[in-house]
Write a protein that holds these residues in place. Sequence first.
Motif, mmCIF file in Angstrom:
data_model
loop_
_atom_site.group_PDB
_atom_site.id
_atom_site.type_symbol
_atom_site.label_atom_id
_atom_site.label_comp_id
_atom_site.label_asym_id
_atom_site.label_seq_id
_atom_site.Cartn_x
_atom_site.Cartn_y
_atom_site.Cartn_z
ATOM 1 N N UNK A 302 0.812 -1.204 0.000
ATOM 2 C CA UNK A 302 0.000 0.000 0.000
ATOM 3 C C UNK A 302 0.854 1.265 0.000
ATOM 4 N N UNK A 303 0.264 2.307 -0.522
ATOM 5 C CA UNK A 303 0.997 3.569 -0.523
ATOM 6 C C UNK A 303 0.652 4.370 0.713
ATOM 7 N N UNK A 304 1.635 5.064 1.201
ATOM 8 C CA UNK A 304 1.386 5.861 2.391
ATOM 9 C C UNK A 304 0.926 7.248 2.017
ATOM 10 N N UNK A 305 -0.016 7.726 2.782
ATOM 11 C CA UNK A 305 -0.451 9.097 2.590
ATOM 12 C C UNK A 305 -0.775 9.680 3.944
ATOM 13 N N UNK A 306 -1.609 10.701 3.919
ATOM 14 C CA UNK A 306 -2.023 11.250 5.204
ATOM 15 C C UNK A 306 -3.538 11.276 5.273
ATOM 16 N N UNK A 307 -4.035 11.225 6.486
ATOM 17 C CA UNK A 307 -5.476 11.225 6.722
ATOM 18 C C UNK A 307 -6.058 12.579 6.308
ATOM 19 N N UNK A 308 -7.137 12.535 5.527
ATOM 20 C CA UNK A 308 -7.744 13.786 5.065
ATOM 21 C C UNK A 308 -8.293 14.626 6.209
ATOM 22 N N UNK A 313 -0.526 10.045 9.540
ATOM 23 C CA UNK A 313 -0.091 9.147 8.476
ATOM 24 C C UNK A 313 -1.110 8.009 8.288
ATOM 25 N N UNK A 314 -1.444 7.737 7.027
ATOM 26 C CA UNK A 314 -2.474 6.738 6.748
ATOM 27 C C UNK A 314 -2.336 6.234 5.324
ATOM 28 N N UNK A 315 -2.708 4.965 5.122
ATOM 29 C CA UNK A 315 -2.677 4.446 3.760
ATOM 30 C C UNK A 315 -4.057 4.564 3.117
ATOM 31 N N UNK A 316 -5.018 5.049 3.870
ATOM 32 C CA UNK A 316 -6.379 5.221 3.374
ATOM 33 C C UNK A 316 -6.734 6.706 3.425
ATOM 34 N N UNK A 346 -15.225 4.566 4.226
ATOM 35 C CA UNK A 346 -14.434 4.038 3.121
ATOM 36 C C UNK A 346 -13.922 2.646 3.393
ATOM 37 N N UNK A 347 -12.987 2.278 2.545
ATOM 38 C CA UNK A 347 -12.409 0.958 2.666
ATOM 39 C C UNK A 347 -11.460 0.953 3.843
ATOM 40 N N UNK A 348 -11.970 1.487 4.914
ATOM 41 C CA UNK A 348 -11.152 1.770 6.074
ATOM 42 C C UNK A 348 -10.404 0.588 6.632
ATOM 43 N N UNK A 349 -11.075 -0.483 6.864
ATOM 44 C CA UNK A 349 -10.369 -1.524 7.574
ATOM 45 C C UNK A 349 -9.545 -2.373 6.651
ATOM 46 N N UNK A 350 -8.271 -2.163 6.750
ATOM 47 C CA UNK A 350 -7.362 -2.881 5.855
ATOM 48 C C UNK A 350 -7.183 -4.289 6.310
ATOM 49 N N UNK A 363 -2.225 -4.837 2.465
ATOM 50 C CA UNK A 363 -2.333 -3.406 2.693
ATOM 51 C C UNK A 363 -1.632 -3.017 3.979
ATOM 52 N N UNK A 364 -1.306 -1.812 4.035
ATOM 53 C CA UNK A 364 -0.493 -1.331 5.140
ATOM 54 C C UNK A 364 -1.379 -0.981 6.316
ATOM 55 N N UNK A 365 -1.931 -2.002 6.915
ATOM 56 C CA UNK A 365 -2.743 -1.710 8.081
ATOM 57 C C UNK A 365 -1.872 -1.257 9.235
ATOM 58 N N UNK A 366 -0.607 -1.476 9.072
ATOM 59 C CA UNK A 366 0.292 -1.285 10.196
ATOM 60 C C UNK A 366 0.377 0.113 10.758
ATOM 61 N N UNK A 367 -0.071 1.087 10.020
ATOM 62 C CA UNK A 367 -0.017 2.437 10.584
ATOM 63 C C UNK A 367 -0.836 2.493 11.851
#
Lengths: 373, 100
Positions: A302-308, A313-316, A346-350, A363-367
């Motif tokens: 998964x790609x890392x991004x940030x929470x809107x 930090x979040x992949x979703x 959203x597709x929140x739960x990885x 997916x990078x649930x690890x965050x």
Amino acid sequence: MDSAVDGPRQPPARAGSRLCTRCGERKAALKRPKTLEQICRECFYVVFEDEIHQTIVDNNLFKPGDRVAIGASGGKDSTVLAYVLSELNRRHKYCLDLFLLSVDEGITGYRDDSLETVKRNEIQYGLPLKIVSYKDFYGWTMDDIVKAIGLKNNCTFCGVFRRQALDRGAALLKVDKIVTGHNADDIAETVLLNILRGDIARLSRCTFITTGEDGPIPRCKPFKYTYEKEIVIYPYYAISHIMYAYFKKLDYFSTECIYSPNAYRGFAREFIKDLERMRPRAILDIIKSGENFRISTTTRMPEQGTCERCGYISSQKLCKACVLLDGLNRGLPKLGIGRTKGIAGGDGDCEQQATRSERNRSSLQGKHGNFDF
Amino acid sequence: MHLTLEFGGGLELLLEKSTKVHKVDLQPNDGDGKVVMKGLLAWVKSNLIKERPEMFLKGDSVRPGVLVLINDCDWELCGGLDAELEEKDVVVFISTLHGG
């Protein structure tokens, strides 16, 4: 009682009692799980602290001048870490500014008691303490959350919130690094759990001594190679060691969380301990196995991004904490939990994704997640 | 035989009033007047443990993850279950299984 006497209690001579394999002078008091060496308590002190120093140096965990927050729960690992790190900082002139950082989950009868331990540590070690709370950050205590959702899945909330709270607290302290007391046994256990859960992203990350180097505040684990057995015995032996005066109040807190049966992790833990009894090296070998897993290049990470919403930090689109909080505030606490995909947020739960049809996707649930890795 | 038993790391919660230190007087029952660790564990189970004995014992030994010290010495160096106890010995049990 006896243990309050300064100096080792003189044990009666016993058949088979051997001399320390390091100094050859004193009686061996401990069989080291890592090396099977039989060493005396004085030598144990030296090697225990030296190995941690070596781990810190070899892995460049700190730079001179770093501000470092010690994640302090009041339990054995973080209590020993706070003591050892402040000692090493002095002895080896790391030039670190150390802080204690505690998260108050708001669990009556558990966390409030363990925070008392941390407050004593603040005085004993002369380290400034910062306590941050779920109540302040999220508006909910764990007591409130359990009232709303019961005893199922509450650990998910707690794990996600704690991880983020530690980061937010560290940001408030303006530190460069967070250190946690995770030990070799914990890491071996987490390697196994990540395999059992098919969690490839975390499996590759959970053995790293430092994580989050691309993020604002990296975390590291100076006890990565330290066996739990030695962490537990360290303060105990200190009672009759020269550090007696310093240590006599090193009373770490050892009550199980009242909300956490966490059975799955418990099984993994017991399995590790069974293995350790048969072959103590198993713990380091599991860590080594974890380190040497190579993830196939076709596995989509998964790609890392940030929470809107909160910028964490979040992949979703939304970070897991925001999804969970949304659920709580809207009276839909199941949001972000379990295996249903695509409920609001959203597709929140990885966590589900890896086990679903897209077999080789992970997916990078690890965050966020249950465990602080 | 007079022994001092200490329970820590959360094990004390399995005992009455969560008392950590117990001064006990044990009668050797195997004829030759000896008390070995194996016998002590059985005695502790039937005389001191009030709840969840499985947190303390597994099979005839302590649960893996429970540390045992005899006079501050790792019991693995003293013979483990076969370690012979003597008058006024101090035996410590510490659980490593509780959170850190």
